[in-house]
Design a protein around this motif. Structure first.
Motif, PDB file in Angstrom:
ATOM      1  N   PRO A  11      35.991  60.854  32.285  1.00  0.00           N
ATOM      2  CA  PRO A  11      36.929  60.040  32.621  1.00  0.00           C
ATOM      3  C   PRO A  11      37.795  59.025  32.215  1.00  0.00           C
ATOM      4  O   PRO A  11      39.189  58.621  32.370  1.00  0.00           O
ATOM      5  N   SER A  14      40.021  60.818  29.740  1.00  0.00           N
ATOM      6  CA  SER A  14      41.546  61.368  30.359  1.00  0.00           C
ATOM      7  C   SER A  14      42.384  60.430  30.066  1.00  0.00           C
ATOM      8  O   SER A  14      43.411  60.849  30.064  1.00  0.00           O
ATOM      9  N   VAL A  50      46.826  62.006  35.797  1.00  0.00           N
ATOM     10  CA  VAL A  50      46.965  62.774  37.249  1.00  0.00           C
ATOM     11  C   VAL A  50      46.524  63.615  38.089  1.00  0.00           C
ATOM     12  O   VAL A  50      46.095  63.466  39.251  1.00  0.00           O
ATOM     13  N   LEU A  51      46.025  64.350  36.957  1.00  0.00           N
ATOM     14  CA  LEU A  51      45.089  66.002  37.854  1.00  0.00           C
ATOM     15  C   LEU A  51      44.217  65.473  37.249  1.00  0.00           C
ATOM     16  O   LEU A  51      43.080  65.867  37.803  1.00  0.00           O
ATOM     17  N   THR A  53      41.914  63.218  35.492  1.00  0.00           N
ATOM     18  CA  THR A  53      41.459  62.201  35.903  1.00  0.00           C
ATOM     19  C   THR A  53      40.270  62.538  37.696  1.00  0.00           C
ATOM     20  O   THR A  53      38.873  61.983  37.549  1.00  0.00           O
ATOM     21  N   PRO A  54      41.261  62.296  38.462  1.00  0.00           N
ATOM     22  CA  PRO A  54      40.427  62.772  39.927  1.00  0.00           C
ATOM     23  C   PRO A  54      39.744  64.049  40.050  1.00  0.00           C
ATOM     24  O   PRO A  54      38.714  63.661  40.472  1.00  0.00           O
ATOM     25  N   MET A  55      39.755  64.915  38.996  1.00  0.00           N
ATOM     26  CA  MET A  55      38.842  65.891  39.138  1.00  0.00           C
ATOM     27  C   MET A  55      38.274  65.973  38.207  1.00  0.00           C
ATOM     28  O   MET A  55      36.722  66.407  39.031  1.00  0.00           O
ATOM     29  N   TRP A  57      36.090  62.552  37.663  1.00  0.00           N
ATOM     30  CA  TRP A  57      34.889  62.387  39.124  1.00  0.00           C
ATOM     31  C   TRP A  57      34.919  63.557  40.061  1.00  0.00           C
ATOM     32  O   TRP A  57      34.149  62.570  40.892  1.00  0.00           O
ATOM     33  N   LEU A  58      35.958  63.878  41.150  1.00  0.00           N
ATOM     34  CA  LEU A  58      34.928  64.270  41.792  1.00  0.00           C
ATOM     35  C   LEU A  58      34.188  65.984  41.677  1.00  0.00           C
ATOM     36  O   LEU A  58      33.327  65.450  42.523  1.00  0.00           O
ATOM     37  N   SER A  61      31.054  63.781  40.463  1.00  0.00           N
ATOM     38  CA  SER A  61      30.214  62.578  41.360  1.00  0.00           C
ATOM     39  C   SER A  61      29.054  64.242  41.901  1.00  0.00           C
ATOM     40  O   SER A  61      27.985  64.251  42.592  1.00  0.00           O
TER      41      SER A  61
END
Length: 68
Positions: A11, A14, A50-51, A53-55, A57-58, A61
């Motif tokens: 991340p 990214s 926006v797209l 990096t959160p993916m 992280w999700l 994890s």
């Protein structure tokens, strides 16, 4: 333990790529030579920030929970 390091580093990479492409887009807009390239740089940078990096992280994890 190797999987944990990659989950933390991806991340960050990214975000750095996203900021780099946004900076390139703003520089291209400043020069004003190629508007199509400005749009490409900006949308690529925003995609990373926006797209992607959160993916990461999700799913990262989720992968970490499955490893334990």
């Amino acid at each position: 333990m190797g999987g944990l390091g990659i989950i933390i580093v991806l991340p960050i990479i990214s975000v750095l790529f996203g900021l780099y492409f946004i900076t390139l887009g703003l520089w291209e807009l400043r020069e004003g030579l190629n508007r199509k390239q400005y749009i490409m740089y900006m949308f690529t940078g925003l995609f990373f920030l926006v797209l992607l990096t959160p993916m990461i992280w999700l799913f990262g994890s989720t992968f970490l929970v499955q490893m334990n």
